[in-house]
Each structure stands twice: as structure tokens, then as C-alpha cells.
Design an enzyme around this catalytic site. Sequence first.
Site, PDB file in Angstrom:
ATOM      1  CG  ASP A  69      -2.052   0.983   1.134  1.00 16.46           C
ATOM      2  OD1 ASP A  69      -1.899   2.008   0.456  1.00 16.46           O
ATOM      3  OD2 ASP A  69      -3.106   0.721   1.741  1.00 16.46           O
ATOM      4  CB  SER A 107      -5.945   2.761   0.107  1.00 11.45           C
ATOM      5  OG  SER A 107      -4.641   3.192   0.370  1.00 11.45           O
ATOM      6  CG  ASP A 152      -7.525   0.531   5.947  1.00 11.20           C
ATOM      7  OD1 ASP A 152      -8.289   1.472   5.672  1.00 11.20           O
ATOM      8  OD2 ASP A 152      -6.282   0.644   5.961  1.00 11.20           O
ATOM      9  CB  THR A 194      -6.029  -2.356   0.495  1.00 16.05           C
ATOM     10  OG1 THR A 194      -5.610  -1.041   0.133  1.00 16.05           O
ATOM     11  CG2 THR A 194      -5.494  -3.339  -0.523  1.00 16.05           C
ATOM     12  CD  GLU A 197      -3.436  -3.291   2.690  1.00 12.06           C
ATOM     13  OE1 GLU A 197      -3.520  -2.112   2.296  1.00 12.06           O
ATOM     14  OE2 GLU A 197      -4.190  -3.769   3.565  1.00 12.06           O
ATOM     15  CG  ASP A 205      -0.875   4.753   2.214  1.00 15.01           C
ATOM     16  OD1 ASP A 205      -0.323   5.617   1.518  1.00 15.01           O
ATOM     17  OD2 ASP A 205      -2.051   4.843   2.610  1.00 15.01           O
ATOM     18  CG  HIS A 215      -0.557   9.058   4.402  1.00 12.76           C
ATOM     19  ND1 HIS A 215      -0.794   9.990   3.421  1.00 12.76           N
ATOM     20  CD2 HIS A 215      -1.239   7.949   4.030  1.00 12.76           C
ATOM     21  CE1 HIS A 215      -1.577   9.467   2.491  1.00 12.76           C
ATOM     22  NE2 HIS A 215      -1.862   8.234   2.837  1.00 12.76           N
ATOM     23  CG  HIS A 264      -1.952   5.019  -3.313  1.00  8.03           C
ATOM     24  ND1 HIS A 264      -1.270   5.956  -2.572  1.00  8.03           N
ATOM     25  CD2 HIS A 264      -2.606   4.238  -2.402  1.00  8.03           C
ATOM     26  CE1 HIS A 264      -1.512   5.773  -1.282  1.00  8.03           C
ATOM     27  NE2 HIS A 264      -2.314   4.727  -1.149  1.00  8.03           N
TER      28      HIS A 264
END
Length: 689
Positions: A173, A222, A315, A317, A465, A470, A474, A516
Site C-alpha cells: 500500500d 487506497s 480498511d 484495501t 497487504e 502507506d 503519510h 498507489h
Amino acid sequence: MVYSALLLGALAAAPAFGQTFRRTAACPKLGCVFPPDQTDFIAGQTFDLRIEVQAPVNGSEAYNNGQVDENFSVKIGGEGGELVDIAQFFGLSDPKLEKYNFTYYEDLFAEDAHAPTPVNVAAKSYRNLQLHTPGTYELVLTYNNGDTTKATWTVADLAEQKKAKNVIFFVGDGMAGSMLSAARLLGHKTINGKYQSKLKLDEAPGYGSQMTHSLDSFITDSANSASALFSGKKMTVNGLNAYTVRFAIRFKISKQPADDRASTGVSLVDSQPSLTLSSSTGKAFGDPKVETIFEMFRRIEGGQVGIVSKAYIADATPAASQRSQYTAVIEQYLTGVAGNYSWFPWEGVDLLFGGGAENFLPGPGNNNVSQFDRWASEGYQVGYTKTELEAFDNAQRALAIFTRGNISTWLDQNIYTDLLDLAITPQGERGARDQPGLKDMTLKAIDILHTRAKERNTGFMLMSEAALIDKEMHVLDIDRALGEVLELDDTVRATLKHLEEIGELEDTLIVVTADHGHGFDVFGSADTKYLQQQESDRAKRNAIGTYQNSGLSAYQVPQDVLATNHTIFDSPQGEGFPVTWDPRYTIAHGWAAFPDHREDFEVNTDHERLPAVKNTTGYFFNPEDNQRGFAMTGNLGTGEGQGVDVPVYAFGPGHEYFRGVMNSPDLAFKVALALDLGKSSNVTASYKK
């Protein structure tokens, strides 16, 4: 020349309105079709069709004083063939007309002026449709005294042969290609320009890249990126396998973690009233949906399906459903039902491993029923620790949730383990130390799926995942993010080895990609010792070495050993990991866009990073973060995404499909091609629990 002049004249005469907000995504006219124009389908893929006619009351698109045309018609046919009524074409009764309204701002000026535009809507939803014949289809919606909206759809060709029995789909992710370059610097040593070892991903025989933009914006998230990967359909930001395509004015209901905001009813901003991404029907579960390749695999082959994530398991994904509808997502995992609606008997995933125990506890969203108890009553083994995970019977379905919130990062599980005292167990106690990593969960998932599939003469599909890449990117916690990347690579290495040991390697397609990416890169090295002893921001920046002054990776030698030393040292964590995580000379890294922060390029050893905090006007420097670093004024909060292409790696049968530059939906079609999921008729197999 004449055509160009006429076109420019028509565009100049069109109403001018803003881009920041949309009345409805993928609907430039007042007649809307979802799935929209340019949509591709796998043959036999189930989907819903939503038709809307809209009438804005005011603004640049105001129509008929807001009186909506209820007498619209919809026809469909093969390219060049006769168009027939949509209900007749699919053999359905015409659905009931729905009427509702929503409100949006045309642009930022309208928002500042508190001047919303109400829109009245008449709509019909056609559920549970399939197109089986490959080729092109044309759909025409006629409304408002002869105006039309057209959609061209394409059904992909059938596979010539089935190449793979099983699929393991890894998602890093938020993992941009530049992060793999940085991870390689940390985990592998060069001598005179030659790497002495490489990432396992570097060995992939199938290698390409994919474009990640969303349906109506070049920045994705996501949620809709997972939809593209798993259903082959671009969605709007925060939309998950459903066309949640409306920006509407709503009052804030609740606040979710950064980058985990709602597709329906949760604020995108903190002021009230707030602007949110609303459903396209006015109801949380009324949106037109699209079947994923995992659902197709279960429906067509009755195969085993597993989901693994280091995030809380509801979440974006792992869910690939209705973002932020957490209790409903848990329900869908078990029954396939959301809002009393399901296409076919789902019968539950074979296994579900991750974090997010809070979504399984009794509460108003699940009628105060413990979902742990409920899943146990459905025959699932239930576990809360790595020890219990390892003890699971491979022949039985399993639910394992290890923490409240996300599972701890690899760095905290393996290097700075005192931070595990802050992690919360499913039972609500501090000190969740008995947690698995991504490799532990993935290998156990493979054992369960392999055992159950072998007993039932089916194949299996697993989504695994690396979610925390990710989440750490962030908040600019690059060390923890790169730890997650290296853990993912180590998991892929272990997966390939384990598949060979159990005799499944030749039958299993393995795809590794990101949903992404972040605009991240390494631009040199940082002398952290020198930086810490400087007083001014300008002097601190002199600690950065670029070009020839960047030197070599100091992560592959012990402390106080020069990186130019040719000795290959073993990492305490094994192949593919740094010898030390906190060298004097670290990588100097940066982002294309970022929140306010102070940068010292050192690992945060006592907590996960929080570079900026939010007040009433935006995100600003966190006074507690990296106090000795130099200030960098940002332009994002800690939850906004960025748009870059991301890498694609593939191993096993069908890997050759994943070479070159792809659009994100292409990956779903390539997986379907390898599994031979496209069908010329409606196929439904039984699933044995």
C-alpha cells in the site's frame, strides 16, 4: 479548421463551472450511466447498472426549475446492431423509479459564499447483470426532450487456456518504485558498484508498471485503487467496488484515522457543514456495485479465498467494499451481504488475518453482538496471538485478529520492541507483544488455503497487504515505511520457497504491486552527527551530501565501520535487512509534497512519527517532533495522497501478462485471464465450508 472553430465555439458557449467539486463523477451531462462510458468487463462479470437523470435548481447547469424528467428511456445493443430496451435485453422487469435530491457546491467561490446548488434526481437501478459475449456494446440514455448520454462498454475476450490454479496478490500500500530503490540501499550491499545481493522482487520474470489515477481525478487513494486492481473498474476517491460518485454537503458524523475517511457520511473537512463524498443513490448500500475477481473465483470455481493485512482488517484495501462502513465490511466478509443485498451465497472467507479488533466488538453497528463469538459459531477457529495463529488446524477456516487498530510495524516488532508495550491487544490491554508479521500470516494463510483447496479439488486466491507502508509514509516515518517494504520483499521470498516445498509453485501466479504511490525519493546522505550540533536551519542543511558526497549505504556495516569496507556483514534479522538501522550517515530523503515538519533524517526510536498536528486552520509543525531538525514548510496534511505510477512484479504461470505499462484495471483482467474466469454463460459452483 472549420471543425476546430466549431468545437471551440461550442466549448466557449458551454456553462463554466469548477473542477474542485463535481456534481457527479463521470457524468458531464445531466444524464448519468454507471458503469460509465469506456468501462471494460470480464465476460460473465456481475455488475449493477444505475441510470440517473438530474435537474439542478440553480447554478450554471440549472434545468427546468429543478423539475426532473421521469420519462427517460435506456437502450443497449452490440456495436452496429439494433438497440433494444435495457430491461428486455437483460430479461428483467423494469425497476421502480427512485427519486431523491442532493446538494453540492459548483466551485470554491460558491463554497466561500455558502451558495449551494440543489439537484433533483430520478433514477433506476438494474441489479445482478452479466454480459457474456466478447465485443463492444453501446448503451444510450434518452432524456430531456431528446438529449442523450451514450456509454460504450467492452467485454474482454475469453482465455484460450487456463494458466494458473492459484493466485497470491501482494499489495504494498502506497509503495512507489523509488521506495524499492531506497529499500535496496538499506537491505543490500554494493562493492565497487555491484550489488552483492538484491531484492527478491528484482528477480521477477514479469515486470512492468501501472497507472493509478482514479475515475475522475489524477490523485487516487487506497479505496478506489483497490477497486481498480480487484474489479477492473476505476472508481472515485473513497469508492470501493461501487460507484460512490457524488460530492454533497453533509454534516460531519464522525472522524476516522488519516486516509481512512468515508465514502458516505464522514467528513472530508472538519468545519460544519462539511463537504463529503456521498453515495450515488442517497443510501449507503444502494450504489451500483461490480464483482471482484475474488468473488468471481468463488462463484465460478467454489475456490478458497483468504485475506491478510497488517492494517485494521476493515480498511480500504483488504475490504474493497464500502469504505468506513466498518461493521458492514465485517458482515460482508462473513455473509457477502451489505444492506440486505447480495448477488449470490458468499458463505464467508476461508481466512481473515489482521488488526482492528474494535470492529468485532459488540456495538450499535452490529446489534451489540460479538463478531468473534459469531464467527466461532459459524465454524471458524478464532485466535488473538501469533502463538494461536501457528496452532490453527490447517483444515479449518480461521479468523485471527491480533490488535486493536493496526498491527505493529516490522521495525517495532523486531528492532525497537519496547514500543510493543504501547500496542493494544484485542481484549483492550496494553502490551500486544505476541503479534505476527506479514510473513507469519501469509505462510499460515497459504497452508490453510492449500490444505482446504486440496481436500476440495479447487484452487485458492490470497490477498496479502503490506498496509503500513502507506500509513507510515503519510506521516513521513520513512524508516518504518522502508521496514515494511523489506518485510514485504522477505515475505515474497519466503512465499516462493514455501510454495515449492508444498508442490504449488508451478500452479500459482504471484503478483506484487502497489495500489498507489507517494512522491518520494532519496537525494543523498545526511551526516546526522554534524546536523545535531548545528544551531541554525541553514547550517543543519550543510549536513546533506549529494552526488559524490553522498557516499555508500552505511546501513550494511556496523556502527563506526566505514561503508567503503568490503566485508559483508550479516544482519541480525537475516538476509535482506540492514546491519544497523541508525548509522551516522543515513539516507537523505524527501517528498514532492508533504506536511510541515522538522527533518533530522534519524530513526524515531521511541514512537511512531507525527510530524504535524492539526488546528482550526490546518496542519502545522508538531512542536514535539524532531526538535533538532531543520524546518520544512509543507503543503499537505498527514492524510492526503500523491499520484505516481507504481511497479508491477509477477512470478509463476501467466507472469508474462504483467510486462510493460498498464492501467490499474488491467491487472484484474490479467489475473482473470490466467485463471480463465471469463465465461460465455452464467456459471455458479458450490462452495464447501
